[in-house]
Scaffold this active site. Structure first.
Site, mmCIF file in Angstrom:
data_model
loop_
_atom_site.group_PDB
_atom_site.id
_atom_site.type_symbol
_atom_site.label_atom_id
_atom_site.label_comp_id
_atom_site.label_asym_id
_atom_site.label_seq_id
_atom_site.Cartn_x
_atom_site.Cartn_y
_atom_site.Cartn_z
ATOM 1 N N ALA A 97 26.647 -73.277 44.457
ATOM 2 C CA ALA A 97 26.399 -72.926 45.860
ATOM 3 C C ALA A 97 27.254 -73.795 46.774
ATOM 4 C CB ALA A 97 24.919 -73.121 46.181
ATOM 5 N N CYS A 101 27.629 -73.331 49.754
ATOM 6 C CA CYS A 101 26.881 -73.445 51.010
ATOM 7 C C CYS A 101 26.054 -74.729 51.051
ATOM 8 C CB CYS A 101 25.954 -72.240 51.174
ATOM 9 S SG CYS A 101 26.748 -70.695 50.720
ATOM 10 N N ASP A 137 35.148 -63.021 48.749
ATOM 11 C CA ASP A 137 36.082 -63.589 49.728
ATOM 12 C C ASP A 137 37.533 -63.136 49.574
ATOM 13 O OD1 ASP A 137 33.906 -65.010 50.647
ATOM 14 O OD2 ASP A 137 34.787 -66.999 50.316
ATOM 15 N N TYR A 188 2.630 -61.767 66.128
ATOM 16 C CA TYR A 188 2.273 -62.663 67.248
ATOM 17 C C TYR A 188 0.968 -63.403 67.010
ATOM 18 C CZ TYR A 188 -0.022 -64.258 71.452
ATOM 19 O OH TYR A 188 -0.705 -65.033 72.338
HETATM 20 C C1 LIG Z 1 31.207 -75.852 52.600
HETATM 21 C C2 LIG Z 1 30.893 -74.400 52.567
HETATM 22 C C3 LIG Z 1 29.738 -73.932 53.149
HETATM 23 C C4 LIG Z 1 29.439 -72.573 53.122
HETATM 24 N N1 LIG Z 1 28.270 -72.140 53.715
HETATM 25 C C5 LIG Z 1 27.959 -70.835 53.666
HETATM 26 C C6 LIG Z 1 26.729 -70.379 54.208
HETATM 27 O O1 LIG Z 1 25.920 -71.172 54.704
HETATM 28 N N2 LIG Z 1 26.452 -69.049 54.154
HETATM 29 C C7 LIG Z 1 27.312 -68.152 53.582
HETATM 30 O O2 LIG Z 1 27.002 -66.952 53.534
HETATM 31 N N3 LIG Z 1 28.488 -68.562 53.041
HETATM 32 C C8 LIG Z 1 28.828 -69.874 53.077
HETATM 33 N N4 LIG Z 1 30.007 -70.302 52.510
HETATM 34 C C9 LIG Z 1 30.940 -69.313 51.940
HETATM 35 C C10 LIG Z 1 30.589 -68.942 50.511
HETATM 36 O O3 LIG Z 1 30.467 -70.087 49.734
HETATM 37 C C11 LIG Z 1 31.674 -68.036 49.969
HETATM 38 O O4 LIG Z 1 31.728 -66.902 50.782
HETATM 39 C C12 LIG Z 1 31.395 -67.606 48.537
HETATM 40 O O5 LIG Z 1 31.419 -68.696 47.677
HETATM 41 C C13 LIG Z 1 32.446 -66.592 48.087
HETATM 42 O O6 LIG Z 1 32.204 -66.248 46.779
HETATM 43 P P1 LIG Z 1 33.364 -65.605 45.892
HETATM 44 O O7 LIG Z 1 32.799 -65.432 44.538
HETATM 45 O O8 LIG Z 1 33.937 -64.435 46.585
HETATM 46 O O9 LIG Z 1 34.529 -66.692 45.890
HETATM 47 P P2 LIG Z 1 34.523 -68.195 45.404
HETATM 48 O O10 LIG Z 1 33.203 -68.808 45.539
HETATM 49 O O11 LIG Z 1 35.687 -68.827 46.074
HETATM 50 O O12 LIG Z 1 34.822 -68.057 43.847
HETATM 51 C C14 LIG Z 1 36.062 -67.621 43.381
HETATM 52 C C15 LIG Z 1 36.356 -68.299 42.055
HETATM 53 O O13 LIG Z 1 37.572 -67.773 41.533
HETATM 54 C C16 LIG Z 1 38.317 -68.819 40.943
HETATM 55 N N5 LIG Z 1 39.720 -68.417 40.955
HETATM 56 C C17 LIG Z 1 40.531 -68.266 42.037
HETATM 57 N N6 LIG Z 1 41.762 -67.862 41.652
HETATM 58 C C18 LIG Z 1 41.722 -67.756 40.308
HETATM 59 C C19 LIG Z 1 42.698 -67.395 39.326
HETATM 60 N N7 LIG Z 1 43.943 -67.043 39.665
HETATM 61 N N8 LIG Z 1 42.325 -67.414 38.013
HETATM 62 C C20 LIG Z 1 41.070 -67.770 37.653
HETATM 63 N N9 LIG Z 1 40.111 -68.127 38.535
HETATM 64 C C21 LIG Z 1 40.436 -68.118 39.845
HETATM 65 C C22 LIG Z 1 38.005 -70.024 41.820
HETATM 66 O O14 LIG Z 1 38.221 -71.237 41.098
HETATM 67 C C23 LIG Z 1 36.545 -69.799 42.194
HETATM 68 O O15 LIG Z 1 35.658 -70.475 41.354
HETATM 69 C C24 LIG Z 1 30.343 -71.661 52.512
HETATM 70 C C25 LIG Z 1 31.506 -72.137 51.913
HETATM 71 C C26 LIG Z 1 31.791 -73.488 51.928
HETATM 72 C C27 LIG Z 1 33.060 -73.980 51.272
#
Ligand SMILES: Cc1cc2nc3c(=O)[nH]c(=O)nc-3n(C[C@H](O)[C@H](O)[C@H](O)COP(=O)(O)OP(=O)(O)OC[C@H]3O[C@@H](n4cnc5c(N)ncnc54)[C@H](O)[C@@H]3O)c2cc1C
Length: 442
Positions: free
Chosen positions: A40, A42, A280, A423
């Site tokens: 996480a 987040c 993302d 409420y």
């Molecule tokens: C500090 C912080 C706080 C956050 N707070 C919130 C919040 O409060 N609420 C909210 O909704 N969202 C929050 N987010 C955003 C949320 O964490 C992301 O939107 C979410 O993690 C996206 O998930 P994902 O699986 O799309 O990508 P990611 O979590 O980025 O996972 C992608 C994975 O793919 C791997 N990868 C990338 N390229 C390659 C490759 N070429 N080959 C193999 N592996 C690869 C990476 O290493 C990574 O582990 C926050 C983010 C951060 C950094």
């Protein structure tokens, strides 16, 4: 059927779990270039501050669980560098052994997320300069913070604000440098002024309309230079946004969306057959704006990943789209928003009215009441609710989510008045602040 998933976090593993739960015959391989699955992000600011005492608590499922309990060939330190849609082959490298990776798929999911943007400033390689994305980043920040007295946070968005609070909680002298004219630019300026007030109340220095030009120091970072001033600092966090990890498909014909995301339809399909994308690295359809956006949030990544997984195994599911809901904590305040801001409505040429009020989170006569700032936007002609922003110490999440639900269903501002909301004095006023706002509308 052979499924390959690139990326082992929110979107990737939400999809993987749907596949293994619904298809006993599935052969699932997940390729993750880092060392951690399903964590996480987040929670990272709160793990750095110590509010969450153990960083490992942020890991939802360790990689061994995916392997042993769910039979997924879950690999770590496996980086994908190329996808060949013709031969349905993924290429890459096993980072620990330097061995080449080559694996074929029937269906592929790209869930590679996004990475922090690091501009081309001098000094970004200095010790004490950080970005925040992974657990390892968080551990490095914790180490740097031990010696640091003065911390500079570059960027006043969600992560910048959460981390400014974290450093403040750790007893640091905190400075936020923000290029724009307000903090949290997903809020309207009048609402964002409450965030600035909160920073001031907590002794967090904020420099608006200032652009960083370089980071200076010999080994460790010593100062941050902007177009207006130079500030001494012991630690820098760069939090100016993220960019999707999509470079490895640049050689393909896959259609891209806004900001270099992978364009997906509402089934999470890309423009290439049998390749899906989610989270993302992909676009998110905004049901209010009726267009695709890049809104990199965990809530969307989990939903899109789940929907991608279901569609990959042939269970048709549609991603119903986002309405722009978000919430964060900054010091004693909660900041919630959903739908359109005034700026967004103007860009879309939507005629709108606003109604703003200073309410209380619970009955005004009940002890412990807190101020709640409310702003609602609605369409001038149709009266359809367009958006809302809520700032206060308590009760923000509840109002944000009620309004998000109203937006999802296309309700009018007058229909908000009719909602049967809970409420009793310790929980609310007899007219919820949203309804108080709605009653002031034209
Ligand atoms: C500090 C912080 C706080 C956050 N707070 C919130 C919040 O409060 N609420 C909210 O909704 N969202 C929050 N987010 C955003 C949320 O964490 C992301 O939107 C979410 O993690 C996206 O998930 P994902 O699986 O799309 O990508 P990611 O979590 O980025 O996972 C992608 C994975 O793919 C791997 N990868 C990338 N390229 C390659 C490759 N070429 N080959 C193999 N592996 C690869 C990476 O290493 C990574 O582990 C926050 C983010 C951060 C950094």
């Amino acid at each position: 059927m052979k499924y390959v998933i690139i990326g082992g976090d929110a979107a990737g593993m939400s999809a993987a779990m749907q596949i293994v739960r619904n298809d006993e015959e599935a052969d699932v391989t997940t390729l993750e270039m880092g060392d951690t699955y399903s964590y996480a992000q987040c929670g990272l600011p709160y793990a750095i501050s110590g509010t969450i005492p153990d960083m490992d608590k942020l890991i939802a499922r360790p990689v061994e669980v995916f392997r042993e309990k769910y039979g997924i060939d879950a690999r770590i330190y496996h980086k994908v560098t190329k996808v060949d849609p013709e031969t349905k082959t993924v290429y890459g490298i096993a980072l620990k052994t330097n061995e080449a990776l080559q694996i074929t798929y029937d269906r592929l999911l790209i869930a590679t997320g996004a990475r922090p943007i690091v501009p081309n400033w001098n000094g970004t390689e200095l010790k004490g300069v950080h970005t925040l994305k992974t657990i390892n980043d968080a551990k490095e920040i914790v180490e740097s913070a031990k010696e640091a007295k003065r911390v500079t946070v570059i960027g006043g968005g969600y992560i910048g604000l959460e981390m400014a609070e974290t450093f403040h909680d750790l007893g640091k002298e905190v400075r936020i440098i923000q290029r724009g004219s307000q903090l949290a630019n997903t809020f309207d300026p009048d609402m964002a002024s409450h965030i600035l007030d909160e920073a001031e109340r907590n002794g967090i220095a904020v420099h608006l309309e200032e652009t960083v030009t370089s980071l200076n120091g010999s080994n460790f970072v010593e100062s941050v230079e902007t177009d207006k001033n130079t500030y001494e600092t012991d630690l820098v966090l760069i939090a100016i946004g993220v960019m999707p990890n999509t470079d490895f498909i640049d050689h393909t014909d896959m259609h891209k969306g806004v900001k270099n995301t992978i364009l997906v339809n509402r089934y999470m399909e890309t423009s290439i057959k049998d390749i899906y994308a989610a989270g993302d690295c992909a676009t998110q359809y905004n049901r209010l704006k009726k267009r695709d956006e890049f809104v990199p949030l965990g809530t969307h990544a989990n939903k899109q990943g789940r929907i991608a997984g279901l569609n990959m195994i042939g269970k048709t599911r549609i991603f119903q789209g986002i309405v722009g809901t978000a919430i964060l904590k900054f010091c004693t305040l909660a900041l919630g928003r959903t739908g359109l801001t005034e700026h967004e409505a103007k860009v879309l040429n939507i005629p709108y009215e606003t109604t703003s009020l200073k309410a209380t989170d619970i009955a005004g006569y009940y002890p412990g009441k807190e101020r709640l700032y409310v702003k609602l936007l609605y369409h001038t002609n149709t009266k359809q609710v367009l958006g809302g922003q809520f700032i206060g110490k308590d009760g923000v999440a509840k109002r944000t989510d009620v309004l998000a639900t109203a937006l999802y269903h296309g309700m009018t501002i007058h229909e908000l008045e009719d909602l049967d909301l809970s409420y009793a004095p310790p929980f609310n006023s007899v007219w919820d602040p949203i309804q108080q706002g709605a009653r002031r509308s034209k």
